[in-house]
Write a protein that holds these residues in place. Sequence first.
Motif: not given
Length: 348
Positions: A154-157, A168-171, A174-177, A179-185
């Motif tokens: 995931a890239v943005g901001g 990498s991990g459980k779906l 990983s999706a939650s991580v 989603r949180n990155a989108s908020i931070e970005a």
Amino acid sequence: MATIQLDKQTVEYAVYGGAVLGGGGGGWIEQGLEVGRLALEAGDPKLITVDELHDEDLLVTVALVGAPAAKDKYVKPMHYARALDIVSRLAGKPIQGLITNENGAEATVNGWFQSALTGIPVIDIPCNGRAHPTGMMGAMNLTELGDYVSHQGAVGGKGSRYMEIGVSGKLEKSASVVRNASIEAGGVVAVARNPVTVAYAKQNGSPGAIRQAINVGQALLSHKGESAIAAVVKELGGSMAVTGTVTGFRLETKGGFDVGILTINQKVELTFWNEYMTLEINGDRIASFPDLIMTLDAITGRPVISAAVEIGQQLAVIIVPKEKLILSTTMQNAKLLKPIEEIIGKPI
């Protein structure tokens, strides 16, 4: 390969048709047109059918994750390419095709820029033929595979908000991580995720859904005003639900989503979680997600996503039964649809 010719006209058809199938979400028309046109300038993006690949070939989903109405969102075409590079390294295997997570004004052209840069074709088998709010709904029921490891980039901001991650991990985690990155970005990130084989995508994806978006866009742009709306309804086998004035509108961006309610003529209520979830007239339920509920400008016929609605607008609301859409197996998974009720406070 059975290549679908991509040119400026196709970009417009795909973006406008994708906006309709976005059902209120799926990104902004202007940004979809920008990315599509940049893809043509950057190289020769290819869109082919899934039948041109081998069952064991590996596909990667490319997507935008976040809230379309977020004021500080910042995603550029090179962010898409960087996210793909990250997930390619995590997967450790060559990628033979790119697929979008859904249809939408921006989502339908997801992957076109990456294809232009890398030569990897975009495959006409989106994870879902309409837009949806959660990453789980766009994961082709990988949630049902207990041993599946999700790889995501995931890239943005912009500036101090710039965010670049690989996970990498459980779906679900990983999706939650991401989603949180989108908020931070700042609200939105470009994502490449969830490598799967062609065979798996055939069983769980939406083959032909990009072609459907192109056809819808052609029907829309070949007409004007009310005729354009009628052409879209006919193309999709849907119906006109109501036309009127927006008399109420509330939108909150929370948890990386746009959530809200709009009313038309004081008696028509639409709820949305990025995408429109319910349509009620005088308290009677007319349509529920994953049925397609979409707003279009009643005068111009152009699609209006939920984040762009304003009080006083003249809108037409169309509905298309889910049976008429090209949908993923996720749209039959009650566990993935259940969270909608908690967000909008209504049964689905």
